[in-house]
Design a protein around this motif. Sequence first.
Motif, short mmCIF file in Angstrom:
data_model
loop_
_atom_site.label_atom_id
_atom_site.label_comp_id
_atom_site.label_asym_id
_atom_site.label_seq_id
_atom_site.Cartn_x
_atom_site.Cartn_y
_atom_site.Cartn_z
N HIS A 99 0.83 -1.21 0.00
CA HIS A 99 0.00 0.00 0.00
C HIS A 99 0.86 1.26 0.00
CE1 HIS A 99 0.97 -1.14 4.11
NE2 HIS A 99 0.87 0.13 4.43
N LEU A 100 2.01 1.20 0.71
CA LEU A 100 2.91 2.35 0.70
C LEU A 100 3.54 2.53 -0.68
CD1 LEU A 100 4.80 2.12 4.12
CD2 LEU A 100 2.97 3.67 3.46
N LEU A 101 3.88 1.43 -1.32
CA LEU A 101 4.48 1.52 -2.65
C LEU A 101 3.48 2.09 -3.65
CD1 LEU A 101 6.29 -1.96 -2.69
CD2 LEU A 101 7.32 0.28 -2.30
N MET A 102 2.23 1.64 -3.58
CA MET A 102 1.20 2.17 -4.48
C MET A 102 0.94 3.64 -4.19
SD MET A 102 -2.66 0.77 -5.18
CE MET A 102 -3.20 1.18 -3.52
N THR A 103 0.85 4.00 -2.91
CA THR A 103 0.65 5.40 -2.54
C THR A 103 1.80 6.27 -3.04
OG1 THR A 103 -0.56 4.70 -0.57
CG2 THR A 103 0.25 6.97 -0.62
N LEU A 104 3.02 5.77 -2.89
CA LEU A 104 4.19 6.50 -3.36
C LEU A 104 4.12 6.75 -4.86
CD1 LEU A 104 7.05 7.66 -2.85
CD2 LEU A 104 7.92 5.34 -3.24
N GLY A 105 3.79 5.71 -5.63
CA GLY A 105 3.71 5.86 -7.08
C GLY A 105 2.64 6.85 -7.50
N VAL A 106 1.46 6.75 -6.88
CA VAL A 106 0.35 7.64 -7.26
C VAL A 106 0.66 9.09 -6.87
CG1 VAL A 106 -2.07 8.17 -6.80
CG2 VAL A 106 -1.36 5.80 -7.15
N LEU A 107 1.19 9.30 -5.67
CA LEU A 107 1.50 10.66 -5.23
C LEU A 107 2.55 11.32 -6.12
CD1 LEU A 107 1.58 10.41 -1.33
CD2 LEU A 107 -0.07 11.63 -2.74
N MET A 108 3.61 10.59 -6.45
CA MET A 108 4.67 11.17 -7.27
C MET A 108 4.18 11.42 -8.70
SD MET A 108 6.81 11.69 -5.03
CE MET A 108 7.91 12.54 -6.17
N ALA A 109 3.28 10.59 -9.20
CA ALA A 109 2.70 10.84 -10.52
C ALA A 109 1.87 12.12 -10.51
CB ALA A 109 1.85 9.65 -10.96
N LEU A 110 1.09 12.31 -9.47
CA LEU A 110 0.29 13.54 -9.35
C LEU A 110 1.18 14.77 -9.27
CD1 LEU A 110 -2.42 12.30 -6.81
CD2 LEU A 110 -2.79 12.86 -9.22
N ILE A 111 2.25 14.68 -8.48
CA ILE A 111 3.17 15.82 -8.35
C ILE A 111 3.87 16.09 -9.66
CG2 ILE A 111 5.25 16.62 -7.18
CD1 ILE A 111 4.31 15.01 -4.73
N SER A 112 4.30 15.04 -10.35
CA SER A 112 4.99 15.22 -11.63
C SER A 112 4.09 15.87 -12.67
CB SER A 112 5.49 13.86 -12.14
OG SER A 112 6.15 13.99 -13.38
N TYR A 113 2.85 15.41 -12.72
CA TYR A 113 1.91 15.98 -13.70
C TYR A 113 1.58 17.43 -13.34
CZ TYR A 113 -2.26 16.60 -16.56
OH TYR A 113 -3.17 17.07 -17.46
N ALA A 114 1.38 17.71 -12.05
CA ALA A 114 1.08 19.09 -11.62
C ALA A 114 2.24 20.02 -11.94
CB ALA A 114 0.77 19.12 -10.14
N MET A 115 3.48 19.54 -11.75
CA MET A 115 4.64 20.36 -12.08
C MET A 115 4.70 20.63 -13.58
SD MET A 115 7.63 18.85 -9.61
CE MET A 115 8.87 19.80 -10.49
N ASP A 116 4.48 19.59 -14.40
CA ASP A 116 4.49 19.78 -15.86
C ASP A 116 3.41 20.76 -16.30
OD1 ASP A 116 6.58 18.02 -16.05
OD2 ASP A 116 5.37 16.32 -16.69
N PHE A 117 2.25 20.68 -15.66
CA PHE A 117 1.16 21.60 -16.00
C PHE A 117 1.54 23.04 -15.67
CE2 PHE A 117 -2.79 23.83 -14.98
CZ PHE A 117 -3.54 23.58 -16.12
N ALA A 118 2.09 23.26 -14.49
CA ALA A 118 2.49 24.62 -14.09
C ALA A 118 3.62 25.13 -14.96
CB ALA A 118 2.90 24.62 -12.61
N ILE A 119 4.58 24.27 -15.27
CA ILE A 119 5.71 24.67 -16.11
C ILE A 119 5.23 25.06 -17.50
CG2 ILE A 119 7.80 23.81 -17.25
CD1 ILE A 119 8.16 22.04 -14.69
N GLY A 120 4.30 24.29 -18.06
CA GLY A 120 3.76 24.62 -19.37
C GLY A 120 3.10 25.98 -19.40
N ARG A 121 2.35 26.31 -18.35
CA ARG A 121 1.70 27.62 -18.30
C ARG A 121 2.72 28.75 -18.24
NH1 ARG A 121 -3.80 27.80 -17.11
NH2 ARG A 121 -4.75 25.93 -18.01
N VAL A 122 3.77 28.58 -17.43
CA VAL A 122 4.78 29.63 -17.31
C VAL A 122 5.56 29.80 -18.61
CG1 VAL A 122 6.83 30.38 -16.03
CG2 VAL A 122 4.97 29.24 -14.83
N VAL A 123 5.88 28.69 -19.27
CA VAL A 123 6.61 28.76 -20.54
C VAL A 123 5.77 29.43 -21.62
CG1 VAL A 123 7.57 27.36 -22.41
CG2 VAL A 123 8.11 26.80 -20.04
N ARG A 124 4.48 29.11 -21.67
CA ARG A 124 3.60 29.76 -22.65
C ARG A 124 3.46 31.25 -22.37
NH1 ARG A 124 0.86 24.77 -22.46
NH2 ARG A 124 -0.54 25.47 -20.80
N ALA A 125 3.48 31.63 -21.10
CA ALA A 125 3.45 33.06 -20.76
C ALA A 125 4.70 33.77 -21.26
CB ALA A 125 3.31 33.23 -19.25
#
Length: 650
Positions: free
Chosen positions: A51-77
């Motif tokens: 359960h910790l391994l699955m939680t770790l994978g899901v959390l880091m995927a969410l953080i990675s995607y959120a970072m890519d989303f924010a980075i894309g907005r700043v780069v487009r600006a």
Amino acid sequence: MEELVGLREGSSGNPVTLRELFSPCPRIRRGIRDGLEWLKQKLFHVSEDWHLLMTLGVLMALISYAMDFAIGRVVRAHQWLYREIGDSHLLRYLSWTMYPVALTSFSSGFSQSITPFSGGSGIPELKTILTGVVLEDYLDIKNFGAKVVGLTCTLASGSTVFLGKVGPFVHLSVMMAAYLSRVRNKAIRESENDSKQKEMLVAAAAVGVATVFAAPFSGVLFSIEVLSSHYSVWDYWRCFFAATCGALMFRLLPVFNSEQETITTLFKTSFRVDVPFDLPEIFFFVVLGAICGIVSCAYLFCQRTFLGFIRTNWFLSKLLATSKPMYSTLATLILASITYPPGVGRFLASRLSMKEHLDSLFDNNSWALITRNSSPPWPPEPDSQNLWFEWYHPRFTIFGTLAFFLVMKFWMLILATTIPMPAGYFMPVFVFGAAAFSGAVTHTISTAILAFELTGQILHALPVLMAVLAANAIAQSCQASFYDGTIIVKKLPYLPWIRGRGISSHGVIVEHFMNCTITTLAKDMPLEEVVKVVTSTDVAEYPLVESTESQILVGVVRRAQLMQALQTESPSWAPGHQQCLQDVLAGGCPMEPITLQLSPETSLHQAHKFFELMNLQSLFVTSRGRAVGFVSWVELKKAISNLTNPPAPK
């Protein structure tokens, strides 16, 4: 006052409180409470942490995607600002340079103000931690937020700095794993277990790569090749499970956000399937791999030399020590000025992001044939359907532009790696030379698998693997890897490998290099002498021997615990009664048994394997049970250094 208890009428079960007797639905409430307790026991079972391994994978995927989303907005600006600011070259130059300068200076200043451990890649320090060395606060959760914010700003600076995400994200994943392990230990009231924590950290390294590239196979191989000197088979399924959960979630998020219709590869290619390559092309793949290996040796040498120069130069070292944002500003201004699109940046395809660089370079069209028949104009902004336009210049051939790109990026990447901010250094070298060059720089084979997972092309597996192996053969024989070189420059505690069959490590025995200056405590030693030894030395632990005459090693006594016991015993010292260390030990001072020790006849190769496999810092040497010396990292490093670089004869 205790609550009264009773039994329900007609029941023979456990007694219940009056509150439970008169509360609504007591059976349902007790059933829910028992169910939650059962779920807690199952989830936090000592030997099962899926359960910790699955939680770790899901959390880091969410953080990675959120970072890519924010980075894309700043780069487009930034792109919008550069496009809409007008035709003035001065204003366009300022908008192109000041934007990344502000981001990198903020990244450096913010991350360093929170914690000094958030700069750089983080992988060299992780290699040190996994060898058993304790780096205080390096995996603290407060470091996590500083690195997330700093890395987002670094990547938002775009192609001017040209840095990546992999290394810092591996560090972020490991920090999250350490935090989840502490939460589990508190939930089950269990003390920290170093072996279980290492299992989680190794799995977290695989998750870090998998949630950046959606490449679980590469993530697992990366954690084996880069971070582990010895790999436990028990960790294999754990790494794959966590990496697969992270990669799956990372690829599902764009589908949930309606960015893609289904799960696809990050970089689409259109290579031939029927005949992917001709047989003679394998020879040229190997030659290309050899060239990448030679260039990687030059890159590693120059990078380590320049990093050492910065640390020894009085002006630059003082600037880095007192004002890291100022150094980041100056370095970024140089890089941004060079990549200014109407200037030299026209020959570097500087308007393309790192992903667009790879999309254009993975293009299956022959640019030389296309430009021979047409002269396309330079578009006002990159055309997503014809990214190769960014590499074309009417006065130069495509080959000239690519050659200029390689020469310039060679030293620009070296300069960018010295900026003190959270940044990854793998992706830039992958863009520079794909699997062979990046594999040679990092001394890994998993870069070939990464290329297959990124593109979905497995048909070129044989020639690509041969190219990567050829590059690695040259790089590993000439230079330390990028991460090991950083460890050397930063002077981190790390045990070097014994490389090469020509090194006769089996012929060197412990007796040749052990430290014979050893301070022992005997059970029959008077307390006055024990106090003199403890106050005149500052070692963390003392070897305990049976008697002063026999010197038979029986255990270890820690200095802090011994001093506390001596302070407790001192008031009870009776005049005229000779007390010895045995009385203190019998009074409760703990003694730790020694389960592993070396013999003077043990070879250097065997001793090195012990230290690597068990993550040891030192071992005592005994001859027929008698303590005769000890071996630590200092002695091992000196022995290996004398073996690889023999001292000149006197």
